[in-house]
Motif scaffolding. Structure first.
Motif, PDB file in Angstrom:
ATOM      1  N   LEU A 100      -3.823 -11.937  -0.981  1.00 45.65           N
ATOM      2  CA  LEU A 100      -3.687 -11.372   0.360  1.00 45.65           C
ATOM      3  C   LEU A 100      -2.919 -10.061   0.299  1.00 45.65           C
ATOM      4  CD1 LEU A 100      -2.527 -14.294   2.716  1.00 45.65           C
ATOM      5  CD2 LEU A 100      -4.871 -13.498   2.299  1.00 45.65           C
ATOM      6  N   TYR A 101      -3.178  -9.200   1.274  1.00 43.11           N
ATOM      7  CA  TYR A 101      -2.320  -8.041   1.501  1.00 43.11           C
ATOM      8  C   TYR A 101      -1.059  -8.541   2.211  1.00 43.11           C
ATOM      9  CZ  TYR A 101      -6.080  -4.879   0.162  1.00 43.11           C
ATOM     10  OH  TYR A 101      -7.047  -4.201  -0.543  1.00 43.11           O
ATOM     11  N   GLN A 102       0.070  -8.546   1.484  1.00 42.98           N
ATOM     12  CA  GLN A 102       1.307  -9.128   1.994  1.00 42.98           C
ATOM     13  C   GLN A 102       2.426  -8.089   1.995  1.00 42.98           C
ATOM     14  OE1 GLN A 102       1.967 -13.209   0.142  1.00 42.98           O
ATOM     15  NE2 GLN A 102       0.234 -12.495  -1.078  1.00 42.98           N
ATOM     16  N   ALA A 158      -6.676  -7.091   8.860  1.00 41.33           N
ATOM     17  CA  ALA A 158      -6.134  -7.722   7.652  1.00 41.33           C
ATOM     18  C   ALA A 158      -7.039  -8.847   7.178  1.00 41.33           C
ATOM     19  CB  ALA A 158      -4.728  -8.255   7.934  1.00 41.33           C
ATOM     20  N   ALA A 159      -7.541  -9.656   8.099  1.00 42.55           N
ATOM     21  CA  ALA A 159      -8.420 -10.765   7.716  1.00 42.55           C
ATOM     22  C   ALA A 159      -9.680 -10.255   7.030  1.00 42.55           C
ATOM     23  CB  ALA A 159      -8.777 -11.593   8.944  1.00 42.55           C
ATOM     24  N   ARG A 160     -10.265  -9.188   7.559  1.00 40.30           N
ATOM     25  CA  ARG A 160     -11.461  -8.618   6.928  1.00 40.30           C
ATOM     26  C   ARG A 160     -11.138  -8.054   5.547  1.00 40.30           C
ATOM     27  NH1 ARG A 160     -12.325  -7.010  12.396  1.00 40.30           N
ATOM     28  NH2 ARG A 160     -11.317  -4.993  12.021  1.00 40.30           N
ATOM     29  N   ALA A 161      -9.998  -7.354   5.448  1.00 36.01           N
ATOM     30  CA  ALA A 161      -9.602  -6.787   4.154  1.00 36.01           C
ATOM     31  C   ALA A 161      -9.325  -7.894   3.142  1.00 36.01           C
ATOM     32  CB  ALA A 161      -8.367  -5.907   4.328  1.00 36.01           C
ATOM     33  N   ASN A 162      -8.687  -8.964   3.585  1.00 35.23           N
ATOM     34  CA  ASN A 162      -8.369 -10.061   2.675  1.00 35.23           C
ATOM     35  C   ASN A 162      -9.621 -10.808   2.236  1.00 35.23           C
ATOM     36  OD1 ASN A 162      -5.558  -9.659   2.549  1.00 35.23           O
ATOM     37  ND2 ASN A 162      -5.262 -10.699   4.509  1.00 35.23           N
TER      38      ASN A 162
END
Length: 210
Positions: free
Chosen positions: A23-25, A108-112
């Motif tokens: 994930l992007y965190q 973020a959900a799409r990127a993840n």
């Protein structure tokens, strides 16, 4: 622009309790909170930048038992980072819908999902008064306020009444309702600056129609 904001303030890394998913965190939660508040228009808190305990437990649960979701339509309610939606897609669910009212969350959900080579659909809307039908409804960390719990629980019970498997992940938030069926217990690593502890005992619960 939303994607750029997400990527500028996060690092792509494995989720502590669900290392199969990246994930992007946010590395510095306080700095991100301040950046979000200073970005101009009023923004919801950046829940999308963290792997919260309830979501990690729920993701772990469905990856360990993919038959719960495989081949079924899934709604990840109040998706945040999209962690649970990504895990459901990895476990074979189709289609998977990540829902939130925060456009940054859905970016973020799409990127993840893309970072994990998976497909997740996104819906920016308040679905809590709707009666759409899904095979499985998943919700992590949704009982954090009285108002939210008061709206979420009736939605989840209606979904269960229509035949959906409804699972929630919760680390003992203040407004977790009574009457749920315990499915699993995990000790989940969390961000101490946010949770005031390094590990949260977190449970996966099943919601029934009544």
């Amino acid at each position: 622009m939303l994607l750029e904001f997400v990527q500028a303030h996060t690092v792509l890394a494995p989720v502590p309790f669900v290392p199969e998913v990246r994930l992007y965190q946010a590395g510095d939660p306080i700095a991100l909170w301040e950046a979000t508040e200073e970005s101009g228009a009023e923004q919801p808190p950046p829940f999308w930048a963290f792997a919260w305990a309830g979501g990690q437990a729920l993701a772990r649960h469905i990856l360990d038992d993919p038959d719960l979701v495989s081949g079924r339509s899934v709604l990840d309610l109040a998706t945040g980072s999209g962690l649970v939606a990504v895990a459901a897609a990895r476990a074979g669910a189709h289609p998977v819908t990540a829902n939130d009212i925060d456009p940054l969350s859905l970016a973020a959900a799409r990127a993840n999902a893309e970072a994990n080579g998976l497909r997740v659909e996104t819906v920016e809307a308040d679905l809590l008064d709707s009666d759409e039908t899904y095979g499985v409804v998943l919700a992590g960390d949704v009982f954090y306020s009285r108002e939210m719990a008061g709206r979420v629980l009736p939605f989840l019970r209606r979904a269960a009444g229509r035949g959906a498997l409804v699972l929630v992940g919760d680390p003992g938030r203040a407004y977790l309702p009574d009457g749920l069926i315990e499915r699993a217990v995990y000790d989940v690593p969390v961000i101490e600056e946010l949770e005031s502890m390094p590990i949260r005992r977190t449970k996966v619960w099943q919601v029934t129609a009544s």
